[in-house]
Design an enzyme around this catalytic site. Structure first.
Site, PDB file in Angstrom:
ATOM      1  N   PRO A 219       0.842  -1.205   0.000  1.00 55.85           N
ATOM      2  CA  PRO A 219       0.000   0.000   0.000  1.00 55.85           C
ATOM      3  C   PRO A 219       0.879   1.258   0.000  1.00 55.85           C
ATOM      4  O   PRO A 219       1.411   1.652   1.024  1.00 55.85           O
ATOM      5  CB  PRO A 219      -0.800  -0.133   1.298  1.00 55.85           C
ATOM      6  CG  PRO A 219       0.038  -0.997   2.179  1.00 55.85           C
ATOM      7  CD  PRO A 219       0.799  -1.923   1.287  1.00 55.85           C
ATOM      8  N   ASP A 394       5.981   2.197   1.819  1.00 58.88           N
ATOM      9  CA  ASP A 394       5.107   1.052   2.062  1.00 58.88           C
ATOM     10  C   ASP A 394       4.424   1.267   3.408  1.00 58.88           C
ATOM     11  O   ASP A 394       5.078   1.277   4.459  1.00 58.88           O
ATOM     12  CB  ASP A 394       5.943  -0.234   2.074  1.00 58.88           C
ATOM     13  CG  ASP A 394       5.088  -1.490   2.190  1.00 58.88           C
ATOM     14  OD1 ASP A 394       3.934  -1.397   2.643  1.00 58.88           O
ATOM     15  OD2 ASP A 394       5.600  -2.575   1.846  1.00 58.88           O
ATOM     16  N   HIS A 395       3.092   1.424   3.375  1.00 58.24           N
ATOM     17  CA  HIS A 395       2.351   1.747   4.608  1.00 58.24           C
ATOM     18  C   HIS A 395       2.318   0.584   5.593  1.00 58.24           C
ATOM     19  O   HIS A 395       1.922   0.752   6.756  1.00 58.24           O
ATOM     20  CB  HIS A 395       0.914   2.157   4.267  1.00 58.24           C
ATOM     21  CG  HIS A 395       0.426   3.315   5.071  1.00 58.24           C
ATOM     22  ND1 HIS A 395       0.754   3.498   6.400  1.00 58.24           N
ATOM     23  CD2 HIS A 395      -0.372   4.365   4.740  1.00 58.24           C
ATOM     24  CE1 HIS A 395       0.169   4.597   6.854  1.00 58.24           C
ATOM     25  NE2 HIS A 395      -0.509   5.150   5.866  1.00 58.24           N
ATOM     26  N   ARG A 396       2.732  -0.601   5.172  1.00 57.09           N
ATOM     27  CA  ARG A 396       2.796  -1.732   6.107  1.00 57.09           C
ATOM     28  C   ARG A 396       3.990  -1.597   7.044  1.00 57.09           C
ATOM     29  O   ARG A 396       4.020  -2.229   8.103  1.00 57.09           O
ATOM     30  CB  ARG A 396       2.905  -3.047   5.330  1.00 57.09           C
ATOM     31  CG  ARG A 396       1.712  -3.374   4.458  1.00 57.09           C
ATOM     32  CD  ARG A 396       1.982  -4.588   3.573  1.00 57.09           C
ATOM     33  NE  ARG A 396       3.101  -4.357   2.668  1.00 57.09           N
ATOM     34  CZ  ARG A 396       3.583  -5.285   1.842  1.00 57.09           C
ATOM     35  NH1 ARG A 396       3.040  -6.495   1.832  1.00 57.09           N
ATOM     36  NH2 ARG A 396       4.593  -5.013   1.035  1.00 57.09           N
ATOM     37  N   SER A 398       5.812   1.755   7.439  1.00 50.63           N
ATOM     38  CA  SER A 398       5.963   3.100   7.990  1.00 50.63           C
ATOM     39  C   SER A 398       4.679   3.884   7.801  1.00 50.63           C
ATOM     40  O   SER A 398       3.667   3.359   7.329  1.00 50.63           O
ATOM     41  CB  SER A 398       7.145   3.810   7.302  1.00 50.63           C
ATOM     42  OG  SER A 398       7.380   5.074   7.888  1.00 50.63           O
TER      43      SER A 398
END
Length: 422
Positions: A219, A394-396, A398
């Site tokens: 994401p 990558d929102h997973r 940070s």
């Protein structure tokens, strides 16, 4: 004692490679570390070095053959040595050994060092061209498929590219002086009024596959910051005035070091996910990858332990790796092991863009052009030098706040470039 040379694994996602060219012929002496063959992977054409010294007793695959990783490709031994191939291969299936070279079933397969023989031709269907010819074609904007090859089996050589460039109907790209040539990702010297279907280059196919996976699985979110680069441009100008032409520093060299130093404060952005074990891997090295425009797409070369190197060291190493990549002589260590990537399109007058994360990394920094723009300083409008950079994360791993803080930390080095020189 005879030793088997296998197809090397050049990357965590490599499953097979194409043996493009044998550099050493059967019966020739080879020393450990010497180039044995050229292997084409999804990313680049890589020179494979011999793991042993001796005589190349047998080439187990022909040029143009697709070989799975770790499958045998050659046998190296002592001059005059007789070898039982079946025993050496452990009775493995010899699917990759050309049928005409297999021995009769009534006795063990044996080989003996002989005089050098000519390597077999490249399999039909592929564009036959040397790595140097491909590199030259990309830089000159020449479609290598349109060039008639005069080398072995119709292989396109450097001389063929030069002859094509010198023909009467030379394209505008090829006539431009070297400093003005812009590398194109899919060179097409002229529009052809005919609908054609051509095979997708391996590098382009690999880029499409990996980037699709990245966008689907990671994401992405994006944070942009504008930097005052007046001091950086001035320091670079002063330093380059003291350096020879081939040794001059680019703006990107400074940014690569700045990114590496900033990552020391933000290990999350120098990490990757281990989905199998539901864990996050914090890398003990900061290895900055730099995207390079190639003939058929982008290739990332990797500067290792970037935070521990000077701007000049970074510049020299990147120049060497980019040179090898464009000559088709890239090494496996040149393109593997990056923990963070920068992609710079400033030379194309791009104000701002967003980049897709290079998996399994956590982030990538997209760099735009340095431009002179009106800025407000103490209530007055003045001319300033500004550059925009966009961080894809990558929102997973940070979040937005950490991304913004990273870009703020980066400003310390970009806007106070003396920090990069100490």
């Amino acid at each position: 004692m005879a030793q088997i040379i296998g197809m090397p694994k050049l990357g965590f996602d490599m499953a097979e490679g194409t043996l493009v060219r044998w550099v050493v012929n059967e019966g020739e002496q080879v020393t450990k570390g010497a180039v044995l063959a050229e292997i084409e992977t999804d990313k680049a054409t890589v020179e494979v070095e011999a793991e042993y010294s001796g005589v190349l007793l047998r080439q187990l695959v022909t040029q143009g053959t697709v070989v799975p990783v770790n499958d045998p490709i050659a046998v190296i031994g002592e001059a005059g040595e007789t070898v039982d191939i079946d025993a050496l291969l452990g009775k493995q299936p010899a699917g990759q050994i050309p049928a005409e070279e297999k021995k009769p079933a009534e006795g063990p397969a044996e080989i003996k060092a002989t005089a050098p023989v000519e390597p077999p031709s490249i399999a039909s269907g592929a564009v036959r061209a040397s790595p140097l010819a491909r590199s030259m074609a990309g830089e000159l904007g020449i479609d290598v498929r349109l060039v008639k090859g005069t080398g072995p089996a119709g292989r396109v050589t450097k001389k063929d590219i030069e002859a094509y460039q010198a023909r009467p109907a030379v394209s505008e790209v090829s006539k431009a002086p070297p400093a003005m040539r812009i590398p194109t990702l899919a060179p097409a010297p002229a529009f052809i009024r005919e609908t054609r279907t051509v095979p997708l280059p391996k590098l382009r196919a690999a880029i499409g596959r990996r980037m699709t996976e990245s966008m689907q699985q990671a994401p992405h979110f994006y944070v942009t910051h504008e930097y005052d680069v007046a001091a950086l441009l001035e320091r670079r100008k002063e330093i380059n005035a003291l350096l020879p032409e081939d040794d001059k520093l680019s703006v990107n060299d400074f940014i690569v070091r700045a990114a590496a130093l900033s990552l020391l404060e933000f290990p999350n952005l120098n990490a990757s996910l281990d989905l199998k074990n539901n864990a996050q891997v914090y890398h003990g090295e900061i290895n900055v990858g730099v995207a390079v425009a190639m003939e058929n797409g982008l290739l990332t070369v990797v500067n290792r332990n970037t935070d521990q190197k000077t701007v000049h060291q970074i510049s020299s190493e990147l120049k060497a790796m980019v040179g090898r990549a464009r000559e088709g002589k890239v090494r496996s260590e040149d393109i593997e092991g990056s923990t963070f990537t920068v992609s710079n399109m400033g030379m194309y007058e791009v104000e701002q863009f967003t980049a897709i994360i290079n998996p399994p990394e956590a982030a990538i920094l997209a760099i735009g052009s340095a431009k002179q723009v009106p800025v407000v300083v103490n209530g007055e409008i003045k001319v300033g030098s500004r550059m925009k950079m966009t961080l894809s994360i990558d929102h997973r791993i940070s979040d937005g706040v950490e991304g913004a803080r990273f870009l703020q930390a980066l400003a310390k080095y970009i806007e106070e470039p003396l920090r990069l020189l100490i």
